[in-house]
Design an enzyme around this catalytic site. Sequence first.
Site, PDB file in Angstrom:
ATOM      1  N   ASP A   1       0.841  -1.202   0.000  1.00 14.26           N
ATOM      2  CA  ASP A   1       0.000   0.000   0.000  1.00 14.26           C
ATOM      3  C   ASP A   1       0.880   1.258   0.000  1.00 14.26           C
ATOM      4  O   ASP A   1       0.373   2.378  -0.075  1.00 14.26           O
ATOM      5  CB  ASP A   1      -1.021   0.002   1.148  1.00 14.26           C
ATOM      6  CG  ASP A   1      -0.405  -0.032   2.521  1.00 14.26           C
ATOM      7  OD1 ASP A   1       0.832  -0.121   2.632  1.00 14.26           O
ATOM      8  OD2 ASP A   1      -1.176   0.032   3.517  1.00 14.26           O
ATOM      9  N   SER A   2       2.206   1.060   0.004  1.00 16.63           N
ATOM     10  CA  SER A   2       3.138   2.158  -0.283  1.00 16.63           C
ATOM     11  C   SER A   2       2.814   2.784  -1.642  1.00 16.63           C
ATOM     12  O   SER A   2       3.264   3.894  -1.920  1.00 16.63           O
ATOM     13  CB  SER A   2       4.583   1.639  -0.285  1.00 16.63           C
ATOM     14  OG  SER A   2       4.725   0.516  -1.139  1.00 16.63           O
TER      15      SER A   2
ATOM     16  N   ASP B   1      -0.929  -6.199   0.010  1.00 11.20           N
ATOM     17  CA  ASP B   1      -1.308  -5.535   1.258  1.00 11.20           C
ATOM     18  C   ASP B   1      -2.811  -5.395   1.417  1.00 11.20           C
ATOM     19  O   ASP B   1      -3.512  -5.015   0.468  1.00 11.20           O
ATOM     20  CB  ASP B   1      -0.706  -4.121   1.300  1.00 11.20           C
ATOM     21  CG  ASP B   1       0.589  -4.067   2.081  1.00 11.20           C
ATOM     22  OD1 ASP B   1       0.881  -4.995   2.860  1.00 11.20           O
ATOM     23  OD2 ASP B   1       1.311  -3.058   1.913  1.00 11.20           O
TER      24      ASP B   1
ATOM     25  N   LYS C   1      -0.970  -9.390   3.299  1.00  7.91           N
ATOM     26  CA  LYS C   1      -0.200  -8.848   4.424  1.00  7.91           C
ATOM     27  C   LYS C   1      -1.079  -7.916   5.239  1.00  7.91           C
ATOM     28  O   LYS C   1      -1.801  -7.097   4.675  1.00  7.91           O
ATOM     29  CB  LYS C   1       1.060  -8.132   3.934  1.00  7.91           C
ATOM     30  CG  LYS C   1       1.906  -7.564   5.091  1.00  7.91           C
ATOM     31  CD  LYS C   1       3.338  -7.246   4.671  1.00  7.91           C
ATOM     32  CE  LYS C   1       3.540  -6.009   3.871  1.00  7.91           C
ATOM     33  NZ  LYS C   1       3.020  -4.754   4.496  1.00  7.91           N
TER      34      LYS C   1
ATOM     35  N   GLU D   1      -1.197  -5.349   8.731  1.00  9.91           N
ATOM     36  CA  GLU D   1      -0.482  -4.613   9.778  1.00  9.91           C
ATOM     37  C   GLU D   1      -1.199  -4.764  11.117  1.00  9.91           C
ATOM     38  O   GLU D   1      -2.427  -4.687  11.173  1.00  9.91           O
ATOM     39  CB  GLU D   1      -0.437  -3.109   9.436  1.00  9.91           C
ATOM     40  CG  GLU D   1       0.362  -2.791   8.192  1.00  9.91           C
ATOM     41  CD  GLU D   1       0.481  -1.288   7.945  1.00  9.91           C
ATOM     42  OE1 GLU D   1       0.077  -0.486   8.815  1.00  9.91           O
ATOM     43  OE2 GLU D   1       0.978  -0.932   6.861  1.00  9.91           O
TER      44      GLU D   1
ATOM     45  N   GLU E   1       9.277  -3.697  10.297  1.00 10.31           N
ATOM     46  CA  GLU E   1       9.679  -2.424   9.683  1.00 10.31           C
ATOM     47  C   GLU E   1      10.202  -1.461  10.743  1.00 10.31           C
ATOM     48  O   GLU E   1       9.521  -1.212  11.749  1.00 10.31           O
ATOM     49  CB  GLU E   1       8.470  -1.807   8.942  1.00 10.31           C
ATOM     50  CG  GLU E   1       8.789  -0.465   8.303  1.00 10.31           C
ATOM     51  CD  GLU E   1       7.753  -0.001   7.284  1.00 10.31           C
ATOM     52  OE1 GLU E   1       6.837  -0.781   6.940  1.00 10.31           O
ATOM     53  OE2 GLU E   1       7.870   1.151   6.827  1.00 10.31           O
TER      54      GLU E   1
HETATM   55  O1  KIV Z   1       3.674  -1.079   1.479  1.00 10.72           O
HETATM   56  C1  KIV Z   1       4.850  -1.482   1.484  1.00 10.72           C
HETATM   57  O2  KIV Z   1       5.655  -1.207   0.579  1.00 10.72           O
HETATM   58  C2  KIV Z   1       5.280  -2.301   2.619  1.00 10.72           C
HETATM   59  C3  KIV Z   1       6.731  -2.667   2.713  1.00 10.72           C
HETATM   60  C4  KIV Z   1       7.539  -1.471   3.041  1.00 10.72           C
HETATM   61  C5  KIV Z   1       6.981  -3.764   3.684  1.00 10.72           C
HETATM   62  O3  KIV Z   1       4.475  -2.641   3.443  1.00 10.72           O
HETATM   63 NA    NA Z   2       2.450  -1.662   3.278  1.00 10.20          NA
END
Ligand code: KIV
Ligand code: NA
Length: 264
Positions: free
Chosen positions: A45-46, A84, A112, A114, A181
Site C-alpha cells: 500500500d506504499s 497488502d 499482508k 499490519e 519495519e
Molecule cells: O507497502 C509497502 O511497501 C510495505 C513494505 C515497506 C513492507 O508494506
Molecule cells: Na504496506
Amino acid sequence: MKKITINDLLTWKQEGRKFASVTAYDASFAQLFEQQNMPVMLVGDSLGMVLQGRNDTLPVTIDDIAYHTRSVRAGSPNSLLMADMPFMTFATPAQACENAAKLMRAGANMVKIEGGAWVAETISTLTQRAVPVCAHLGLTPQSVNIFGGYKVQGRNLDQAETMVNDAITLAQAGAQIIVLECVPASLAERITKAVDVPVIGIGAGNATDGQILVMHDMFGISANYMPKFSKNFLAETGDMRAAVTKYIEDVESGAFPGSQHTFE
Ligand code: KIV
Ligand code: NA
C-alpha cells in the site's frame, strides 16, 4: 525462475540462506524482477505514496491493491506474491475475508496485514479459509496517526517485549511470514530467532531471514525522500537489471543492509 512457494522460504530460513524481496506495482517491472530471480514481491500500500503521491497510505483502497496485483501477477507468474490489505479493510474478520478474497482472485499468494496481537483472530480466520497471511509489525504505516509520525518502534524495553510476544502470538495464529519495519537490529534478531516462520526486515538490520525494499527506493527515484534504511542500487550500477541483481547479491551475502542503514 521456478515457482517460489512459502516452503522455499521456510527451507531458506532453516538453511540460514538470506533472500531479497521488493515491492512491485506493474507488469513490466514485475517481469524485470522475475528475470533477475527476485523470489518474493509485494504489492504494497506504499503505492499510495510512490504511485499516487499521497502523504500516507490511508487513502489506498482494496480495489487499488487488486488492480496492481493483477498487473504484477501478469508480469511475474512465478514469484511468491504478497498483497497488502489497506487501512480499515480488515477491521473485522468478516471484512478481512471479503477483502482478502479480492486480492487472492487478483493473483496474490498471500495477504499482508499490519497490527499486533489484536489481528490474531483475523489471521486464524483467514488461514483456516485458505488465505495465507504475512503479519507486519514495528512501524506499521497505517498507524501513523497513532504513532504521531514515522518513528522507529520497539526502542524501549516494554515495546520490545510486546513486539516479541506479538510475533509469537501471530505465528501461532497462523501467520506464515512476519515483516518487521523500522525496529532496532537487536530486537529484529531476537524476533527472527523466536519464531519458526521467515522474518523479512526493512530498516530492521541484517539478521532477519529476508529483506524488502520499496522498488522506488532501490532505484533512488522516490518522490519525497530516501529513508535511512534504503539504498540507491541504480546509482551504484547505472543499469536497472544490474541494480536488482546487486541488491539481491548484497542481501544474500549479508552486505546489505550495512550499519549505516540500521537502527540501534
Ligand atoms: O507497502 C509497502 O511497501 C510495505 C513494505 C515497506 C513492507 O508494506
Ligand atoms: Na504496506
